[in-house]
Write a protein that holds these residues in place. Structure first.
Motif, PDB file in Angstrom:
ATOM      1  N   ILE A   1       0.870  -1.179   0.000  1.00 38.83           N
ATOM      2  CA  ILE A   1       0.000   0.000   0.000  1.00 38.83           C
ATOM      3  C   ILE A   1       0.907   1.229   0.000  1.00 38.83           C
ATOM      4  CG2 ILE A   1      -1.749   1.307   1.260  1.00 38.83           C
ATOM      5  CD1 ILE A   1      -2.736  -1.301   2.429  1.00 38.83           C
ATOM      6  N   GLY A   2       0.837   2.006  -1.071  1.00 41.07           N
ATOM      7  CA  GLY A   2       1.711   3.174  -1.191  1.00 41.07           C
ATOM      8  C   GLY A   2       0.950   4.401  -1.635  1.00 41.07           C
ATOM      9  N   PRO A   3       0.326   5.123  -0.720  1.00 40.62           N
ATOM     10  CA  PRO A   3      -0.477   6.295  -1.085  1.00 40.62           C
ATOM     11  C   PRO A   3       0.227   7.315  -1.966  1.00 40.62           C
ATOM     12  CG  PRO A   3      -0.836   5.719   1.218  1.00 40.62           C
ATOM     13  CD  PRO A   3       0.288   4.855   0.739  1.00 40.62           C
ATOM     14  N   PRO A   4       1.497   7.662  -1.742  1.00 42.39           N
ATOM     15  CA  PRO A   4       2.131   8.662  -2.625  1.00 42.39           C
ATOM     16  C   PRO A   4       2.161   8.215  -4.086  1.00 42.39           C
ATOM     17  CG  PRO A   4       3.422   8.377  -0.623  1.00 42.39           C
ATOM     18  CD  PRO A   4       2.398   7.293  -0.620  1.00 42.39           C
ATOM     19  N   LEU A   5       2.491   6.945  -4.311  1.00 44.52           N
ATOM     20  CA  LEU A   5       2.533   6.424  -5.676  1.00 44.52           C
ATOM     21  C   LEU A   5       1.138   6.377  -6.284  1.00 44.52           C
ATOM     22  CD1 LEU A   5       4.044   5.110  -8.029  1.00 44.52           C
ATOM     23  CD2 LEU A   5       3.816   2.906  -6.853  1.00 44.52           C
ATOM     24  N   THR A   6       0.182   5.894  -5.518  1.00 45.50           N
ATOM     25  CA  THR A   6      -1.195   5.779  -6.010  1.00 45.50           C
ATOM     26  C   THR A   6      -1.762   7.145  -6.378  1.00 45.50           C
ATOM     27  OG1 THR A   6      -1.512   3.865  -4.563  1.00 45.50           O
ATOM     28  CG2 THR A   6      -3.489   4.885  -5.474  1.00 45.50           C
ATOM     29  N   LEU A   7      -1.575   8.115  -5.504  1.00 50.45           N
ATOM     30  CA  LEU A   7      -2.116   9.452  -5.745  1.00 50.45           C
ATOM     31  C   LEU A   7      -1.468  10.109  -6.960  1.00 50.45           C
ATOM     32  CD1 LEU A   7      -4.035  11.645  -4.757  1.00 50.45           C
ATOM     33  CD2 LEU A   7      -2.185  12.499  -3.279  1.00 50.45           C
TER      34      LEU A   7
END
Length: 342
Positions: free
Chosen positions: A131-137
Motif C-alpha cells: 500500500i503506497g499512497p504517494p505512488l497511487t495518488l
C-alpha cells in the motif's frame, strides 16, 4: 500491490503508449490488463488452506505468461466485430497493462514468480509496501488530467514521478542495509542473513531483520541525512526450523509438507508468535514492533484429518497514522544515534 494502484499503473502506461491511437479507450484497456493477474486469488481450497498463498503471485504473474494474459484481457473487445479492425492496438494496450502488474509486485517484499516456469525463485526487491499512497495518488492525478485533456504528457509525467519514488526507495533500502550492518557489528553479531522491509507509504522508515546464531533481531530504522539517521531497538525471536517442531508434528507427513510450503512462502523467515507459540508466523511482518506478533501464519494439529490451520490476522493490522507521522517527522521517542563504524 493494491488493486487500485495496479489498475492506475496499467491504465497510465497504456494511455501513454496508445492514447493517440485508441483515445480514451486506452486507459480502460490498460486498467483491465493491470488488474487481471490477481485473478489467481480465485485459486483456493477449503481442504488445503495453503493453496491460496502457494498460487498467489504465481504463474499469472510470470513474465512468460504476459502474452497470454494480454490476450485474455483483450478478449471482451476482440469478441466484438466493431473492435476487430483495431485488434493490434487493443491487444497491445491490454498486454502493456498486464506486464506492469508483476513488475510492480516484484518491487514489494511479498515475492513474485517472475521467472516461472524457468525458475521457482520468488522475486522480491523490498523497495515499497503493498500500500503506497504517494505512488497511487501521483498516478491517479496524472491519469485523470491526461484523459480529460486528451494528452499523454500528464500520465507520462506521473509515470516518471512514480519511477523516481520507487528509485528513491531502492536507494534508501541500500542505505538502511548499511546502517543495519553497523548495528549488528556494535552488538558483536555475525550476520548470517539480513533483509530490510519498507513501511507503509514512505521511503524513510524501515523494518530491519537479520539472523545471527539462530536468533532473529528486528529493529526500526529512520533513514534521513548522515547526521540525522536514527534507529530504535526492537525485539528478538528464535528462528524456527523443521527440527524444532514437536515429535508428533515431525511424524506427520502432511505437517512436514505444509511446513516446507510455508517456509518457502516466507523465504525462511519463520518464528513462533510471542503471545501464542502455537502459531508459526511469517517473521517478515508483525502487528507490533516491541514483540513478534505475526499478521499471518499456521497452526498445526498433527494427526488430524486437516492438520494445517491458516491463521490470518490481517483484519487486526492497523497503521497508527499519528505515530507513523511522528516517526517520519523525527518527533517520536525511543530513537537513538547509529553506532559509528569501528
Amino acid at each position: 500491490m493494491d488493486p487500485l494502484t495496479h489498475a492506475l499503473l496499467g491504465a497510465s502506461a497504456a494511455q501513454v503508449a496508445l492514447g493517440p491511437r485508441l483515445g480514451r479507450r486506452a486507459w480502460l484497456l490498460g486498467a483491465v490488463g493491470g488488474l487481471l493477474p490477481d485473478a489467481d486469488v480465485l485459486i483456493r481450497s477449503s481442504a488445503d488452506p495453503l493453496l491460496a498463498i502457494q498460487y498467489h503471485r504465481h504463474f499469472t504473474h510470470a513474465l512468460a505468461f504476459v502474452p497470454i494474459g494480454g490476450l485474455v484481457a483483450a478478449s471482451p473487445w476482440l469478441a466484438q466485430t466493431q473492435h476487430r479492425q483495431n485488434w493490434r492496438p487493443i491487444l497491445a494496450a491490454t498486454t502493456i497493462g498486464y506486464a506492469t502488474h508483476a513488475l510492480l509486485d516484484a518491487c514489494t517484499n511479498y515475492g513474485t514468480h517472475l521467472l516461472w516456469p524457468f525458475s521457482s525463485l520468488r522475486v522480491a526487491w523490498h523497495w515499497i509496501t503493498t500500500i503506497g499512497p504517494p505512488l497511487t495518488l501521483t498516478l491517479l492525478v496524472g491519469l485523470i488530467v491526461a484523459v480529460r485533456r486528451r494528452s499523454r504528457l500528464p500520465a507520462a509525467v506521473a509515470l516518471l514521478l512514480g519511477l523516481a519514488y520507487v528509485g528513491t526507495a531502492a536507494w534508501q533500502r541500500e542505505r538502511a542495509l548499511q546502517v543495519q550492518s553497523l548495528i549488528a557489528a556494535a552488538r558483536g553479531h555475525r550476520v548470517e542473513r539480513a533483509e530490510m522491509f519498507p513501511t507503509v507509504g514512505n521511503p524513510l522508515l524501515w523494518r530491519s531483520v537479520y539472523q545471527s546464531q539462530g536468533t532473529l533481531y528486528t529493529d526500526r530504522l529512520r533513514i534521513v541525512g548522515a547526521d540525522t539517521t536514527r534507529w530504535q531497538e526492537g525485539s528478538t525471536v528464535e528462528l524456527l526450523l523443521e527440527k524444532d517442531l514437536s515429535p508428533q508434528a515431525r511424524d506427520d507427513a502432511r505437517v512436514r509438507r505444509d511446513f516446507a510450503r510455508f517456509s518457502y512462502f516466507s523465504a525462511g523467515w519463520i518464528a513462533r508468535a510471542s503471545a501464542d507459540p502455537s502459531v508459526i508466523g511469517d517473521a517478515r511482518y508483525s502487528l507490533r514492533s516491541d514483540r513478534f506478533e505475526p499478521i499471518w501464519g499456521v497452526r498445526f494439529h498433527p494427526g488430524a484429518v486437516a492438520p494445517t490451520e491458516w491463521v490470518d490476522r490481517t483484519a487486526s493490522n492497523r497503521v497508527p497514522v499519528g505515530e507513523l507521522w511522528r516517526e517520519i517527522s523525527g518527533t517520536a521517542g525511543g530513537y537513538i544515534a547509529v553506532p559509528r563504524a569501528r
